[in-house]
Design an enzyme around this catalytic site. Sequence first.
Site, mmCIF file in Angstrom:
data_model
loop_
_atom_site.group_PDB
_atom_site.id
_atom_site.type_symbol
_atom_site.label_atom_id
_atom_site.label_comp_id
_atom_site.label_asym_id
_atom_site.label_seq_id
_atom_site.Cartn_x
_atom_site.Cartn_y
_atom_site.Cartn_z
ATOM 1 N N GLU A 180 0.840 -1.193 0.000
ATOM 2 C CA GLU A 180 0.000 0.000 0.000
ATOM 3 C C GLU A 180 0.877 1.245 0.000
ATOM 4 O OE1 GLU A 180 -2.900 -0.149 3.154
ATOM 5 O OE2 GLU A 180 -3.710 -2.075 2.492
ATOM 6 N N HIS B 2 -8.073 1.495 1.513
ATOM 7 C CA HIS B 2 -8.003 1.146 2.942
ATOM 8 C C HIS B 2 -8.928 2.057 3.759
ATOM 9 C CE1 HIS B 2 -5.199 -0.990 5.992
ATOM 10 N NE2 HIS B 2 -6.417 -0.838 6.484
#
Length: 527
Positions: free
Chosen positions: A260, A279
């Site tokens: 990420e 997220h």
Amino acid sequence: MKVLVADDISRQGLEKLRIVPDIEIEVRTGLSEAELAQAVRAADALLVRSQSKVTERVLESAGRLKVIGRAGVGVDNIDVAAATRRGIVVVNAPDGNTISACEHTFAMMIGLARHIPRAHASVKAGVWDRKSFVGVELMGKTLAVIGMGRIGTEVAKRAKAFGMKVVGYDPFLTDDRAKELGIVKAALEDAVAAADFITVHTPLTKETRHLIDAAMFARMKDGVRIVNCARGGIIDEQALCDALAAGKVAGAALDVYEQEPLPADHPLRRFDNVIFTPHLGASTEEAQLNVAIVVAEEVANVLLGRPFRNAVNLPSLDKELSDYLAPYLVLGEKLGALLGQLSPQSMADIEIAYGGELALQDVSFLSRTVLKGLLSQRFADEVNYVNAPTLAQEAGINVREVKQPKSTVFTSLLSVSAVTPQGRRRVAGTLYNGAGARIVQIDDYRIDMLPEGRMIYTEHVDRPGMIGRIGMILGEADINIGSMQVGRRDTGGQAVMLLSVDKPVPSEVLDAIGQIAGIHTIRSIEL
């Protein structure tokens, strides 16, 4: 007392601290490691989210620091071991984002079923195309919930309200708990095979990394849809790409990723039937407020000497008892972790037994460390020394302590047993004068092993050449054996073995060892 706030935290949460007499709040966000180390020198408490890295270097400067509060669940950005060594309590907010994560999961599932993101983009582009976006109903479909903790349980409840049949998999899910929730308990392979929709809600551990891999995708129905709002890495992303390309998976909705932010050139980006969010599972006003309030209250409780609930590390004990129990606390947590890794199935009954001199002490806190080690296989960062009994109770696990002052050949003995689908399993350990902690028993087998590091555990037939074959496979994989212990009852009968190794053992190496004739069970253990 001074509280340093190093990340953006809800103002309403901070008000819980502002109203406390003698507490001063200083907000300084976006600090580098060196700046944070300097700023924390005069602080009694530190409040962070996930941005600030509370490293050992930072903590070396924290002469007054008593507590670190993490507004959220994960504490990967905090060196908990370094904090513990300095007597600093680390607290978090393990359940403040449960509903937000659950609702995001359902939003993703519905968006996936009805092609909402693609249909929205089509209309925004000036197109009126209804035929391309024919979806499916949730009513009557089977949903496999992989991981029946707090969030998985809330998802299951809402799925039933939508008229879905819910199949739940969790190593700790008991028959009684499944019946109470009105779901079907199943093995992982059976759950994914039955599902029209799959959602994962496990922590990310070495056992759950790539839990949904190519072999698991092969077991699924054609046209299955899968959602991950838990942790990146639970689903093997390359295997997911292959399953999408082959048409095995009709669509996926992902909120978390192995890396990420998701790389711009990631192969998942080329699929139109994948929904992405960055997220956002805990990104609601309510969740951010909840975790801020909980962690602010916990920090105030620690500073004011009041009871607190969500300690991630070891809270203070009476000095005399702490000094006596200190080595047993380490041993107890590792025995719990060992049993949890030996038996990654459901556990309905746990017995923690104390023998010899240890049985004469107040061992209530020691039992919590055992449970913390055991339940960490399921709950990861969510479980701590304070909430472990509550989590066990919520999971339907019965826990009892047994004291046997006169029933052991050792000066003191700590043993942990649990009822599993394969029967009751047991591990035991003790402290040797001058030699430290030892694992001395696994089931009915006597053994003598340091409870630390990486290990391979086997259950096998005791026959000549067995150890040599295992050693040869490890040698070919350039894996060095540090030590070895074999436990057996009869020559040529069944035996167990623990091998300490110097580095992680790849799954293909474990598989190769498992193919040796006479090997019944093989496990990778990390203590």
